[in-house]
Design an enzyme around this catalytic site. Sequence first.
Site, PDB file in Angstrom:
ATOM      1  N   SER A 265      -0.259  -6.243  14.514  1.00 27.61           N
ATOM      2  CA  SER A 265      -1.430  -6.196  13.650  1.00 27.61           C
ATOM      3  C   SER A 265      -2.225  -5.050  14.264  1.00 27.61           C
ATOM      4  O   SER A 265      -1.695  -3.918  14.551  1.00 27.61           O
ATOM      5  CB  SER A 265      -2.365  -7.446  13.644  1.00 27.61           C
ATOM      6  OG  SER A 265      -2.771  -7.494  12.559  1.00 27.61           O
ATOM      7  N   TRP A 356      -1.332  -7.637   2.584  1.00 22.67           N
ATOM      8  CA  TRP A 356      -2.635  -7.059   3.014  1.00 22.67           C
ATOM      9  C   TRP A 356      -2.186  -5.781   3.689  1.00 22.67           C
ATOM     10  O   TRP A 356      -2.825  -4.421   3.690  1.00 22.67           O
ATOM     11  CB  TRP A 356      -3.553  -8.001   3.828  1.00 22.67           C
ATOM     12  CG  TRP A 356      -4.774  -7.321   4.476  1.00 22.67           C
ATOM     13  CD1 TRP A 356      -5.203  -7.304   5.763  1.00 22.67           C
ATOM     14  CD2 TRP A 356      -6.058  -6.897   3.753  1.00 22.67           C
ATOM     15  NE1 TRP A 356      -6.559  -6.635   5.879  1.00 22.67           N
ATOM     16  CE2 TRP A 356      -7.107  -6.592   4.561  1.00 22.67           C
ATOM     17  CE3 TRP A 356      -6.357  -6.895   2.426  1.00 22.67           C
ATOM     18  CZ2 TRP A 356      -8.434  -6.214   4.552  1.00 22.67           C
ATOM     19  CZ3 TRP A 356      -7.516  -6.285   2.009  1.00 22.67           C
ATOM     20  CH2 TRP A 356      -8.476  -5.898   2.900  1.00 22.67           C
ATOM     21  N   HIS A 406       1.588 -12.911   7.915  1.00 22.14           N
ATOM     22  CA  HIS A 406       1.120 -12.175   9.053  1.00 22.14           C
ATOM     23  C   HIS A 406       1.354 -12.794  10.284  1.00 22.14           C
ATOM     24  O   HIS A 406       0.185 -13.667  10.729  1.00 22.14           O
ATOM     25  CB  HIS A 406      -0.325 -11.845   8.545  1.00 22.14           C
ATOM     26  CG  HIS A 406      -0.925 -10.748   9.375  1.00 22.14           C
ATOM     27  ND1 HIS A 406      -0.320  -9.307   9.539  1.00 22.14           N
ATOM     28  CD2 HIS A 406      -1.893 -10.667  10.371  1.00 22.14           C
ATOM     29  CE1 HIS A 406      -1.186  -8.694  10.221  1.00 22.14           C
ATOM     30  NE2 HIS A 406      -2.154  -9.376  10.936  1.00 22.14           N
TER      31      HIS A 406
HETATM   32  C1  GTR Z   1      -7.523  -7.636   9.981  1.00 22.74           C
HETATM   33  C2  GTR Z   1      -7.417  -6.119   9.653  1.00 22.74           C
HETATM   34  C3  GTR Z   1      -6.045  -5.661   9.879  1.00 22.74           C
HETATM   35  C4  GTR Z   1      -5.402  -6.329  10.912  1.00 22.74           C
HETATM   36  C5  GTR Z   1      -5.554  -7.656  11.312  1.00 22.74           C
HETATM   37  C6  GTR Z   1      -5.283  -7.990  12.609  1.00 22.74           C
HETATM   38  O1  GTR Z   1      -8.520  -8.027   9.691  1.00 22.74           O
HETATM   39  O2  GTR Z   1      -7.911  -5.834   8.422  1.00 22.74           O
HETATM   40  O3  GTR Z   1      -5.726  -4.312   9.636  1.00 22.74           O
HETATM   41  O4  GTR Z   1      -5.385  -5.274  12.106  1.00 22.74           O
HETATM   42  O5  GTR Z   1      -6.966  -7.896  11.144  1.00 22.74           O
HETATM   43  O6  GTR Z   1      -5.429  -7.380  13.710  1.00 22.74           O
HETATM   44  O7  GTR Z   1      -4.970  -9.234  12.978  1.00 22.74           O
END
Ligand code: GTR
Length: 427
Positions: A265, A356, A406
């Site tokens: 992420s 996302w 995710h």
């Molecule tokens: C989210 C963000 C993403 C991603 C994620 C993370 O809120 O929008 O770009 O980086 O966090 O790092 O878990």
Amino acid sequence: MKNFCRVFLFVALAFPLLLNAEEYVAIYDEAKIPAYELPDPLVFENGERVVSAADWAKRRAELMELFETHVYGKTVLGRPDEMRFETTKEPVPFLDGKATLSEIRIHFTDGEGPFLDLLLIKPKEIPEGGVPTFVALNFRGNHSIHPSTEISLSKSWVTENSKDRKLGVVLENRATEKARGFRGSRWPVEKIIDGGAALATFYYGDIDPDFHDEFQNGIHQLTGVPSADEWGSIGTWAWAASRVRDFLEEDADIDQNRVAVFGHSRLGKTALWAGAQDERFSLVISNNSGCGGAALSRRRIGERVSRINTSFPHWFCRNFREYNEEEAELPVDQHMLITLIAPRMVYVASAVGDTWADPKGEFLSAKHAGPVYELLGKSGVGVESQPDVHEPVGGTVRYHVRAGEHDVTDYDWEQYLKAIHDIPVKK
Ligand code: GTR
């Protein structure tokens, strides 16, 4: 009373709607992507074509500067002269004796001031030539990756959300004993050791706590408030991965040709930027990195540049905000970030449910980095369109999309373990 109830009900229902009026609306429909043209990594800014490896070296420098100026900001610190390594825990047996665990504090000054705590887990038997090693950034402190009490509980500031409070793992932004191993599902340490690799992990908040304080804390104490083209937090976290790489250079157990940098992420974005800048990482792993990571900005699917710069104003350099609604004006797109890693190995991984982060956009970046890899005699992803779930593709540039959300799963790690062993040995 009846009227009061009516008014109450109206306010209760309308208030969230009013609040949502300005809410960001993500696009998920491919048909809604405006027509776009990707900048060509093999064409210089003056329009001339890159036709040889020598040309590429010059073009790479050009691209590096564009990413520094417009996206992540310049890395304003090198390896500090005062940097020193303090072994805070000598190696102890770990995982029933098949591994060892040690802790090292990397100090960046000769005084108290910012440091990072490295957790190093190696197989007990070190093969000839050393052990391939993952440098991996973690979100919640080294103690969160495994329940062992051998791992020191981080004393650094950590994020605290309502879920954490319910679990009792964070209290007033400090980790509690209950936090030991609470992120273990993302860190199959035993699988990594059984797979013949070592893990060197650190908490990203040691370097720059992940909230916007106008760049006062963490490593910014040494460098001051960045200007518009100087690093944001992603730049600082990437810099820290390189300082861990410095430490590993001095460890004879490490296979110096097989050191990977891994992140998920926002830390996947960080891994890509670290790998782009530091050629001592011979494999760069981006797990679900999304916007500002592997995903193409021009597609505008899911999280967009405007949204990421608004929610996380401290991650990128200030200049990046110029592109908030103007992705097409960016002099680069994220496939070019991957080309900066060439000819070294890169692994881009997506998850189907992680819309996302735009899984298809992540694939397309990996694919469009291909021509640079081919120019340098290496292979790209080797397919035209995004492969099916659980069908990893590619050679030097690898890609997979897995089922699920995710996250980081054992499936992901299994592919990364294969990849780290496939890093070509330098002759
Ligand atoms: C989210 C963000 C993403 C991603 C994620 C993370 O809120 O929008 O770009 O980086 O966090 O790092 O878990």
